[in-house]
Design a protein around this motif. Structure first.
Motif, mmCIF file in Angstrom:
data_model
loop_
_atom_site.group_PDB
_atom_site.id
_atom_site.type_symbol
_atom_site.label_atom_id
_atom_site.label_comp_id
_atom_site.label_asym_id
_atom_site.label_seq_id
_atom_site.Cartn_x
_atom_site.Cartn_y
_atom_site.Cartn_z
ATOM 1 N N LYS A 1 0.868 -1.173 0.000
ATOM 2 C CA LYS A 1 0.000 0.000 0.000
ATOM 3 C C LYS A 1 0.905 1.224 0.000
ATOM 4 O O LYS A 1 1.820 1.341 0.810
ATOM 5 C CB LYS A 1 -0.876 0.022 1.246
ATOM 6 N N ALA A 2 0.636 2.142 -0.930
ATOM 7 C CA ALA A 2 1.411 3.377 -1.037
ATOM 8 C C ALA A 2 0.470 4.561 -0.847
ATOM 9 O O ALA A 2 -0.497 4.701 -1.582
ATOM 10 C CB ALA A 2 2.087 3.458 -2.398
ATOM 11 N N SER A 3 0.749 5.385 0.150
ATOM 12 C CA SER A 3 -0.060 6.577 0.415
ATOM 13 C C SER A 3 0.750 7.806 0.012
ATOM 14 O O SER A 3 1.707 8.171 0.685
ATOM 15 C CB SER A 3 -0.415 6.653 1.897
ATOM 16 N N PHE A 4 0.347 8.421 -1.090
ATOM 17 C CA PHE A 4 1.055 9.599 -1.583
ATOM 18 C C PHE A 4 0.532 10.865 -0.917
ATOM 19 O O PHE A 4 1.268 11.790 -0.671
ATOM 20 C CB PHE A 4 0.926 9.692 -3.104
ATOM 21 N N ASP A 5 -0.767 10.906 -0.655
ATOM 22 C CA ASP A 5 -1.402 11.969 0.116
ATOM 23 C C ASP A 5 -2.788 11.457 0.495
ATOM 24 O O ASP A 5 -3.106 10.294 0.278
ATOM 25 C CB ASP A 5 -1.455 13.304 -0.639
ATOM 26 N N ASP A 6 -3.632 12.303 1.069
ATOM 27 C CA ASP A 6 -4.958 11.871 1.516
ATOM 28 C C ASP A 6 -5.856 11.421 0.367
ATOM 29 O O ASP A 6 -6.789 10.667 0.575
ATOM 30 C CB ASP A 6 -5.655 13.004 2.281
ATOM 31 N N LYS A 7 -5.558 11.865 -0.841
ATOM 32 C CA LYS A 7 -6.423 11.567 -1.981
ATOM 33 C C LYS A 7 -5.857 10.523 -2.941
ATOM 34 O O LYS A 7 -6.572 10.037 -3.795
ATOM 35 C CB LYS A 7 -6.718 12.854 -2.754
ATOM 36 N N PHE A 8 -4.590 10.203 -2.839
ATOM 37 C CA PHE A 8 -3.969 9.296 -3.797
ATOM 38 C C PHE A 8 -3.299 8.139 -3.072
ATOM 39 O O PHE A 8 -2.231 8.279 -2.486
ATOM 40 C CB PHE A 8 -2.956 10.062 -4.660
ATOM 41 N N ILE A 9 -3.965 6.994 -3.120
ATOM 42 C CA ILE A 9 -3.452 5.759 -2.524
ATOM 43 C C ILE A 9 -3.394 4.724 -3.640
ATOM 44 O O ILE A 9 -4.303 4.643 -4.465
ATOM 45 C CB ILE A 9 -4.357 5.276 -1.378
ATOM 46 N N ALA A 10 -2.306 3.960 -3.675
ATOM 47 C CA ALA A 10 -2.125 2.995 -4.756
ATOM 48 C C ALA A 10 -1.533 1.698 -4.228
ATOM 49 O O ALA A 10 -0.972 1.656 -3.133
ATOM 50 C CB ALA A 10 -1.193 3.582 -5.818
ATOM 51 N N ALA A 11 -1.674 0.648 -5.009
ATOM 52 C CA ALA A 11 -0.993 -0.616 -4.756
ATOM 53 C C ALA A 11 0.265 -0.623 -5.625
ATOM 54 O O ALA A 11 0.209 -0.332 -6.811
ATOM 55 C CB ALA A 11 -1.888 -1.790 -5.107
ATOM 56 N N VAL A 12 1.403 -0.939 -5.005
ATOM 57 C CA VAL A 12 2.692 -0.923 -5.701
ATOM 58 C C VAL A 12 3.303 -2.310 -5.603
ATOM 59 O O VAL A 12 3.472 -2.847 -4.509
ATOM 60 C CB VAL A 12 3.643 0.112 -5.061
ATOM 61 N N LYS A 13 3.619 -2.888 -6.745
ATOM 62 C CA LYS A 13 4.271 -4.196 -6.753
ATOM 63 C C LYS A 13 5.772 -3.999 -6.889
ATOM 64 O O LYS A 13 6.249 -3.365 -7.828
ATOM 65 C CB LYS A 13 3.755 -5.057 -7.898
ATOM 66 N N LYS A 14 6.514 -4.531 -5.926
ATOM 67 C CA LYS A 14 7.977 -4.475 -5.963
ATOM 68 C C LYS A 14 8.471 -5.829 -6.464
ATOM 69 O O LYS A 14 8.336 -6.841 -5.796
ATOM 70 C CB LYS A 14 8.545 -4.165 -4.582
ATOM 71 N N ILE A 15 9.041 -5.818 -7.654
ATOM 72 C CA ILE A 15 9.478 -7.041 -8.319
ATOM 73 C C ILE A 15 10.789 -7.539 -7.712
ATOM 74 O O ILE A 15 11.720 -6.764 -7.507
ATOM 75 C CB ILE A 15 9.665 -6.795 -9.834
ATOM 76 N N ASP A 16 10.843 -8.847 -7.430
ATOM 77 C CA ASP A 16 12.057 -9.452 -6.872
ATOM 78 C C ASP A 16 13.096 -9.762 -7.945
ATOM 79 O O ASP A 16 14.282 -9.770 -7.677
ATOM 80 C CB ASP A 16 11.716 -10.743 -6.136
ATOM 81 N N ASP A 17 12.643 -10.062 -9.163
ATOM 82 C CA ASP A 17 13.551 -10.435 -10.253
ATOM 83 C C ASP A 17 14.294 -9.211 -10.778
ATOM 84 O O ASP A 17 13.859 -8.088 -10.610
ATOM 85 C CB ASP A 17 12.761 -11.033 -11.422
#
Length: 72
Positions: free
Chosen positions: A39-55
């Motif tokens: 879960k990535a919270s950029f501010d109160d209005k912009f929240i996103a799911a961020v996939k961090k690739i292991d490869d």
């Protein structure tokens, strides 16, 4: 945000790192075959799911781009 590639936002790594509090465990939403989703919270209005690739490498980048193409 650093820009867009098609309809997918491209965000600088340092901003992703800050929005996930350094990819801390308490921000993990799930885990897949190639990495964790945070879960990535950029501010109160912009929240996103961020996939961090292991490869790493060209093959990993191609697989990621195929996955993103499937989403859009």
């Amino acid at each position: 945000m650093a820009g867009k590639k098609g309809s997918v936002a491209v965000i600088e790594y340092r901003l992703l790192e800050a929005a996930t509090n350094g990819f801390q465990e308490n921000n993990v939403l799930g885990e897949g075959g190639r990495g964790r989703v945070y879960k990535a919270s950029f501010d109160d209005k912009f929240i996103a799911a961020v996939k961090k690739i292991d490869d790493i490498g060209v093959d990993a980048e191609r697989k990621f781009e195929n996955e993103v193409d499937w989403l859009v």
